[in-house]
Structures are given as C-alpha cells and as structure tokens.
Design an enzyme around this catalytic site. Structure first.
Site, short mmCIF file in Angstrom:
data_model
loop_
_atom_site.label_atom_id
_atom_site.label_comp_id
_atom_site.label_asym_id
_atom_site.label_seq_id
_atom_site.Cartn_x
_atom_site.Cartn_y
_atom_site.Cartn_z
N GLU A 128 46.02 34.22 38.19
CA GLU A 128 44.69 34.64 38.63
C GLU A 128 43.71 33.55 38.21
O GLU A 128 43.68 33.16 37.05
CB GLU A 128 44.27 35.98 38.01
CG GLU A 128 45.05 37.18 38.49
CD GLU A 128 44.47 38.50 37.97
OE1 GLU A 128 43.24 38.60 37.83
OE2 GLU A 128 45.28 39.41 37.69
N GLU A 131 48.99 41.00 32.26
CA GLU A 131 47.92 41.08 31.26
C GLU A 131 48.31 41.96 30.07
O GLU A 131 47.58 42.90 29.70
CB GLU A 131 46.62 41.57 31.91
CG GLU A 131 46.13 40.62 33.01
CD GLU A 131 44.73 40.92 33.50
OE1 GLU A 131 44.24 42.04 33.26
OE2 GLU A 131 44.12 40.04 34.13
#
Length: 962
Positions: A272, A167
């Site tokens: 994810e 991220e």
C-alpha cells in the site's frame, strides 16, 4: 494564479497574443504575477548510465479491480498493472474485489501476479473485531479454505501470492510486539505450514506491516530463517507524504537486515502506498513511481475510496483521467532505466522523474513532474550509433483532471529537433505541480513533430471575481485531503446571486469549449447544473454528473459561440436571477476555455505504439508482418461513430488485421503496393479503446487517426425506457420518475432483475439484423454496503441481455453515486438472429435503472484509398519515320520528390531513373509496323514520400497512325 492552459500552443508560438490574454485576465481579477515565475527546476538524465531493466512494478494496486468488467479490459490493458492485491476468494471484507472474478481480465491484460489478503475473508475491520481468535484453529481453517479455493477454482493458481496477515502491527491481532511477538511468530509458522500443506508450490508474502518496522522485521526474519518459513516476498506499507522522504532509507535498512542475517534478498512489494491527496494526481504519483522504479521494487496504490477504479486513477468505468495516462506511459516503458538527477532527492512535492532507454527500439523516455516552476531537461549520453546524428524530442503533458474528470489524449507541448552530442537542454513550460510529463526521444522522423496548436487558457476558480460564494483551502500536503488545483477551490455555490466571473480574450470568432473541474456530492444532491453567461447574457448550461463528494472532482463542459476579443464569462447558480438551478451546490476548482476547430481529431503515431515489431524511423512506421501487432489506446470524448483511419505503406497487396476491443473489423487492406489510408467508421464508447493492428502480408503502419463522425450517428437506434411501443415490462419491472435534481430524459425503467420474472423485452429495431453491435445504456446505480471504516463499499449491478433464440451477454454497471444521476455505459453485443428480441434482466441480482438504450452497428463502412503522392504530366502522340510508326511520349515530373519513370506501350518500354522535380523526359517507342491503332501509354512513377515507398500510374492517350 492565472496561467495559460497547457494546450495553449498558439500562446507559445506567438508570445504577444498569449501575454495579452494573460494580462487582461489578470487585470480582471487583480492578481499579480506569481513570484516563482522566473524559477526553473532542472532535472538531469544521462542515458549512458543504465541501472538494470525496467521494473514496471509500481503500477500495482490494492482492490484496483472490483468485478469482471469493472473497469473495462481496455482500461486495464492501457494502465498495465503488473500486480494486484485482492481479497480472499469468497471473502466478505468487501462486496467485490474477489480475485476469481477479476483474474481473467487482469492476466489477459498484462498482469503478472495476484496477491490475496487471507484475512479479508472476514467481514469486519479490524478483522474478527480486532482480536486474534482465541481458538486459532478457526483461522487455520479459513486459511485452508482460501488456498483450496485458489487451487481448485483459479485458472492460474501458480500466479497467486498469499498474504497470511495484513497490517498485523496495527489493530489486527499483534499490535503490542512486546506481549504478542512469540504468539505472532508461532502463528506465522502455523499458517505458513498450512498453506504449503494445501499447495506445496504456493508463494507467500509477509510481513505486511502498516509502516516500516525495523525491530519487528529483524525479529521476524531471524525466526523465519531459523524455522524454514521465510516469505517468498517481503512487504510493508508506505502511506504518508513523509514516505517520499524516507522510503529509500527504509529499504536500505531492510536490505541490511537481510545481509546481517545471511538471507538471500527477497523481492519487495510495498503493498500500500500513497494517500487520498495523491490519487488521480499525475504530478504526485510520478514521484512515487520514480522512487520505486529507482529502487527496483514493486508497489501498489492504497484503496481509500472506491474499488474497481484503479484507486481513483481513472474516470467512470472506461475513461482516462490524467493519472491514467501517466500509468499508461509507465506501462509503455521498456529496456533499461537510466540515471536521473532531480533538483533534490527524497524531497516530497518537488520535481522528480524516471527515465529509460531501449536501444533495440531506438527510443528513450523520461517521465517527470511535480513542480509549479518551469522545468528544464538536461539530456545527455545519447549514442549516435543508436540514434543517429539527429533526434526528435516530443513532450506530452498529462494534466490533472480530477478523479472523475475525463482526460483526452495528452497533447504535445514541446517538439524539438536537435543534433546528438553533449547535453541537450529542453525547456518545458510547466506551471502546475499536479501535472506530469512524458518526453520521448527518437531518431529523426520523416516529418518533424510539432506542438499542438490548439488555443486554450485556464484559470483557478478562486482567482475569478467571486460573488456570494466561498473560497476554501485544500491543503496539498494533507494526506487525507483530496487535491485541488492551486490548493484551493470555491464552494457554497447555493444562492441565487452566487457567481464566478472570468474576463478572457479569445483570438478568433468561433466555437469554444468551456470546462469546469468540479466536485458534486451526488449521494446528498444528485447531478447538478450551472448557467454560463457571456457578457451578461445566458448563453449555455453546464451539466455536471453526480460524484462522490464536494472534493472528489469530475468535469462539466459546454460549447459556446464567442466573437474575437474580450468577453466576460460568468458561471452562475441561477439562469433567471430568481430561481436556483437544481443541484447547483457544487464546488468549483478550475475553469478552462478551448477553441474548437472542426470535428474532434487525434492522431496517434505508430512509432509510439506498444509493439515488439521493428520500428523504421526513416518511414516513421512500425513494420508489421506475420502475427506481429501494434497496440494503440485512443480516447473518444463521447460515445458515437468515429472514422478510424490507418495510414500505412506496402510493397504489394496486403490485408490489415484490425481489432477494436478484441472484435475484428474486416475489409481493410491494400490491393497493390503503395501508400494507403484504410478507414473504418466504427462505433466507440466514451473513453479508451484497445485498438490492435496486424498485417500477415506486411505493412509499414505510420499512424492511426480518430475523427468524430457525427453524421454516422444516424445508424444508432435509441429507445427510451418508457417507450411502451418498443419495450414490454414483466413482473415487478416498472416506470418511475426520479426526483430533482436529475438528468433523466423522461422516466426510468426500474426494478429489473432480482428474480427471473422481473424483466423487460426490447423489440428488435427494424433493419438491425445479425452482426456486431454496441448496446449503450443510460443508467443509474447507487447501491452500496454501509458501515466500513473508510472504504465506500460500492456494488456493481449487472444487466443480462438475452437475444431470443440467441445467447446472453452480461454487462457490468459500476456504482455512479446517485439514483437520480445517470451515466452511459456501452456493452459489446454480438447478435446471431435476424430479428430476435432482447430480454433485459438479471436472475442473480438487481439490474441498474435504465433511462434509455441505444443499439449501434459496430462498423457501418470501410474504405481503402491509395494516396496520390506522385504526380506527372504526360502527353503521347504517334509519328512515322522511314515508313515505320512509333509512339512519342513526354513526361514531366510534377512531384516534389525524385521519381523513377517507366513508360510502357504495347510496343515496348523505356525507363528513366531519378527524374528530378520539374524535369521532363522524352521517349520514342518504335512499333516496327507501318500503322498502329489508337491506344494509351502507361506511365509508372516510383519514389519515396515521407520515408515510405510510393507508386503511382498515369496514362496518356494517343491517336492512330496509318
């Protein structure tokens, strides 16, 4: 909304009975029929249109495993995740999830590759306080350390994929692309080169953005190509409900960027996906699986709450919830995927599905769900050259059962035999968008499958008559909200006068299981209980184990005796009308009531087992020989003894190789040809068992049936933790009494471990010598780290069991939410001495608190029984003709199938073929002697029963002839 429970088979077979119960329940609470009752959603499946091999990669998960033993190997093998992301080896981001600790269980149970987030070496979130290290060489040092750990310490470094940045577009160093783009690109190159320097064969994944970022992606790939640092796999996250609408568009944009830049297509992993509302929910997860499988990408469920429980898609440490069964079905898929047309593509929270066909196995499968409406399958394209002229269709339902609510083997809700050709329409009585279904199509089996006939019904808690409680809305579209059946639940059950009352009509007098899907805030309260009143009388107590919070749902059950007819069932917070029950403040979501007829019995067809061996549908069997195996994943409702009955046919003597969780069971097999049932009485832990069957000599295995054998539980020896006559405490080990509410039985044995001197010694119970055992421990463990932004950093505690003069076995005990609440967990234990005591401790950390321990022999008996499937009446006598004695034999075929008859005496044999049922044959067998002694004629019958060859012998006595 009041609906028949999915296992209300009698309701489907007898519409009037079902409607009566439904109307009575509805009148009791004043609920009108749902407006969408007549709506039918149609999903089309064309098995003639294939689009590539089954990917199977959407079974991945982030931090799905936490420690060696959490979850169990059986759970992992059944769910069959092909890919994981875990933290960096020896990293501090979470207290568990080290890939080196879980890789054995993962790779031994179907895992293909492990990803590791290198930045998870840091203890804090966001990493390094959310700021890129000013001296970036410190991070490069971490990268070297992580990669070297994998290379030096892993047994499978070639199966790892390294993720340099997780991220990076969020709060992790590179959020402002305008100002940080060049820095990021240079950092990527530096990290990439360090990884390759340490491990030239390393595979590397990126970018790992929080969401689809087309601008960043194009900039990154252009730079990576120009600098020869392209990732081997491309990744990003698709987390919200809206991703079900837009993911296909995002992937198409990514592929276009690759094409524009002249980059060979990379494998994609959505590292994810899904939110809290989706986890544990079969009807939600099937939408994600269908989407990713359709696009042939891998994907991993996100980690929102607990590590080590497949991201809420299992229960406790060894049990299935509804979502686990969906993952198991997904792991069963093989062959080619096929064209599936849902009512509306890219539409969140609607009916979606995926399908496959395996021509070699002659099986077709559809997984579907996600609608409150009835469903119709339109199946086309089945090839008669593969399936024959007739097929059997079985549809099973995986009901949503909550995160910690155990779900037993999904029942058959529709069974249909149809002719192949055109479009086959199958109606499925779906009614809850949280549920998912599996349809399996095979050639016609020897016996036509039937739907489960168990009577059951259910009701939403908010639709009962409510008194001094509150109904709450749990928005099913809200990403961060744990799901509730019907989108509502009932809470504030904290008054003496609180009650929820349900009027229901039951079909027969007998035993019923009452179940409640419920949320228990274990960390604040502990375990809890409610009283179940029947027609105004206190009839039973519902026990609830501690949970994560009021919306993280488990299950409470109790048995109750009911007479035929109408009853008022009332769940109350007080048993006496004046005192609150301990821990009664529990949210309630849905109730169900199920008729119990005899011991728990479940049959698992062998043609649906995981196997590479040939399937013979005319026999309804998997044909095993050599080292071929068939793997089953049976479920046990409670820990105890079960009769595991294996039905099979052989052409001669053949042994059965049977392994229960990789522990062998001996003494099973056939000593001659025929149809056999071999049964072992085995101790099984609550939840899922990995059962593998083989036969080196050859056997056609038809089924495995588990039947609860409570009389076998006498073989278990249970010892309370406070029993000083059997347990000796040493060091800091002590006895304590947990505060209320608690489900401890007496006192707990605590302060074990944390040093070599803090242990307890269990004297070996008499009669339990060397051999294979299960050690079942009733325990509590609520240890966890604190301070993480959203993950509950639970800690596994280990118990070392050391046999005096023997070996040490380590059991893993996952966090169970409350120091006052106790679960049972079973540790396989192989003892090598005749009576060595057992030392309980942990020299490297703290052990769990112990309520009691139980030692059970793994197997207490094994039997092999030939099925008497062929019968005949035979009579023999002796006579003389022209001075010569002979034997006269008459045989009547009393079987229901044609048989070949062979009549043998000491003086000769006569044979007859295809003797029809009820027909008689006669034979005279001459002796060529003037006299013969008394003897027996042996009659051998051969035929085909249920698609399998069967042989039976009978005898007929005759007297002497002089």
């Amino acid at each position: 909304m009041i609906t028949p429970h999915s296992r209300s088979r009698i309701a489907r077979a007898t519409a009037c009975t079902a409607l009566g119960a439904l109307v009575l329940s509805g009148l009791a609470v004043g609920v009108a029929a749902p407006a969408h009752a007549a709506t039918v959603d149609v999903i089309g499946v064309d098995f003639s249109k294939t689009d590539g091999g089954v990917q199977g990669g959407a079974s991945g998960m982030l931090y799905g495993l936490s420690d060696d033993g959490v979850p169990t190997d059986a759970i992992i093998a059944g769910a069959r995740p092909t890919n994981l992301t875990q933290k960096a080896p020896h990293g501090a981001q979470h207290p568990n999830g080290d890939p080196l600790e879980v890789e054995r269980a993962f790779f031994e149970n179907g895992g293909e590759y492990m990803m590791t987030n290198i930045q998870d070496y840091y203890p804090d979130w966001a990493y390094n306080g959310g700021k890129r290290p000013s001296d970036f060489t410190t991070y490069l040092d971490i990268v070297r350390t992580v990669v070297k750990s994998v290379v030096d310490e892993s047994d499978h470094p070639e199966k790892y994929i390294f993720t340099p940045f997780n991220e990076p577009d969020g709060g992790n160093w590179y959020g402002d692309w305008n100002s940080m783009k060049d820095t990021y690109l240079q950092d990527w190159k530096a990290v990439y080169q360090v990884i390759k320097d340490v491990y030239p064969d390393a595979k590397i994944a990126g970018n790992g953005d929080t969401r689809w970022q087309p601008g960043r992606t194009r900039d990154f790939l252009a730079y990576a190509k120009a600098n020869n640092v392209l990732p081997d796999m491309f990744t990003w996250h698709e987390l919200g409900r809206s991703s079900l609408q837009y993911f296909r568009q995002h992937l198409a944009e990514y592929r276009q960027i690759e094409n524009d830049l002249g980059i060979t297509a990379r494998p994609v992993n959505i590292t994810e996906y899904a939110m809290r509302r989706d986890m544990s929910v079969p009807g939600n997860l099937v939408q994600w699986l269908a989407m990713f499988e359709d696009e042939k990408v891998d994907a991993q469920t996100a980690y929102w709450t607990y590590a080590g429980n497949l991201n809420d898609n299992m229960a406790k440490n060894n049990s299935a919830n509804g979502a686990w069964w969906l993952l198991k079905w997904y792991g069963d898929l093989s062959g080619q995927t096929v064209a599936v047309t849902p009512p509306s593509l890219n539409a969140p929270d609607t009916l979606q599905g995926l399908g496959s066909i395996d021509a070699a196995k002659k099986q077709a499968t559809v997984l579907f769900g996600g609608t409150n409406n009835a469903t119709r399958l339109d199946l086309s394209g089945l090839d008669p050259a593969v399936f024959g002229s007739t097929v059997d269709i079985q549809i099973r339902e995986a009901e949503w059962s909550g995160q910690e609510g155990e779900a037993q083997a999904p029942p058959v809700v529709v069974a249909k035999r149809v002719a192949v050709g055109g479009t086959i329409q199958v109606d499925v009585p779906s009614s809850n968008r949280l549920d998912a279904y599996q349809a399996v199509i095979t050639p016609a089996l020897p016996a036509q499958p039937a739907a489960d006939a168990t009577w059951s019904t259910s009701i939403e808690a908010e639709n009962t008559v409510l008194r001094d409680v509150t109904a709450y809305t749990q928005d099913p579209a809200a990403d961060w909200t744990f799901s509730a059946s019907g989108g509502r639940d009932v809470g504030s059950t904290n008054r003496v006068t609180s009650a929820l009352t349900w009027t229901v009509e039951v079909p027969t007098t007998g035993t019923y299981r009452f179940g409640a899907i419920a949320g228990v805030n274990g960390s604040r309260i502990g375990p809890g209980k409610h009283a179940l009143f029947v027609d105004g009388q206190n009839a039973s107590t519902i026990e609830y184990e501690a949970g994560f919070d009021w919306s993280y749902r488990g299950r409470g059950e109790t048995l109750v005796q009911l007479t035929q007819g109408r009853h008022e069932l009332s769940v109350r917070m007080s048993a006496d009308g004046s005192t609150l029950l301990p821990g009664s403040d529990i949210s309630l979501d849905r109730f169900d009531l199920t008729r119990i007829d005899g011991p728990e019995t479940t049959t698992y067809p062998a043609v649906l087992a995981r196997t590479d061996a040939p399937l013979d549908y005319t026999k309804g069997a998997v044909s095993l020989t050599g080292d071929q195996t068939a793997t089953f994943f049976p479920s046990a409702r409670e820990t105890g003894y079960y009769d595991v009955a294996i039905r099979y046919a052989t052409t001669g003597a053949a042994g059965l190789g049977v392994q229960v969780n990789e522990r062998g069971i001996t003494g099973l097999g056939a000593d001659k040809g025929g149809v056999w049932t071999s049964t072992a009485r085995v101790h099984l832990a609550e939840g899922i068992t990995d059962l593998r069957i083989s036969s080196a000599q050859g056997a056609a295995v038809q089924s495995v049936t588990l039947t609860r054998a409570t009389d076998g539980d006498a073989a278990t020896v249970r010892v309370e933790g406070e029993d000083g006559s059997k347990i000796t405490r040493n060091g800091a080990a002590r006895l304590e009494t947990p505060g209320q509410p608690t489900n401890v039985s007496g006192q707990q044995l605590s302060y074990l471990g944390g040093g070599a001197n803090n242990y307890a010694t269990l004297a070996r119970p008499a009669g339990l010598g060397a051999g294979a055992y299960d050690l079942t421990v009733r325990y509590s463990n609520a240890e966890k780290n604190t301070g993480h932004a959203y993950n509950t950093d639970v800690i596994t505690r280990f118990l070392d069991i050391t046999e005096d003069s023997g070996t040490t076995t380590r059991g893993a005990f996952r966090n169970n939410y409350s120091w006052k609440g106790f679960w049972t967990h079973t540790v396989p234990l192989d003892l090598s001495t005749t009576g060595g005591s057992l030392r309980l401790g942990n020299t490297t950390g703290n052990a769990p608190n112990i309520d009691w321990l139980a030692l059970s022999p793994l197997v207490v008996k094994a039997t092999n029984t030939a099925d008497v499937l062929l019968t005949a009446e035979a009579a023999a006598s002796t006579r003389k003709i022209a001075g010569k004695a002979y034997v006269a034999v008459e045989v009547t075929n009393t079987s229901s199938v044609p048989v070949d008859v062979a009549i043998a005496t000491g003086y000769g044999t006569k044979s007859f073929t295809a003797v029809q049922p009820g027909k008689r044959v006669s034979a005279a067998i001459n002796s060529t002697k003037s006299s013969i002694p008394a003897g027996e004629a042996i009659v051998t019958l051969k035929g085909t029963v249920n698609g399998s060859p069967a042989t039976q012998q009978i005898t007929a006595a005759y007297s002497a002839q002089n």
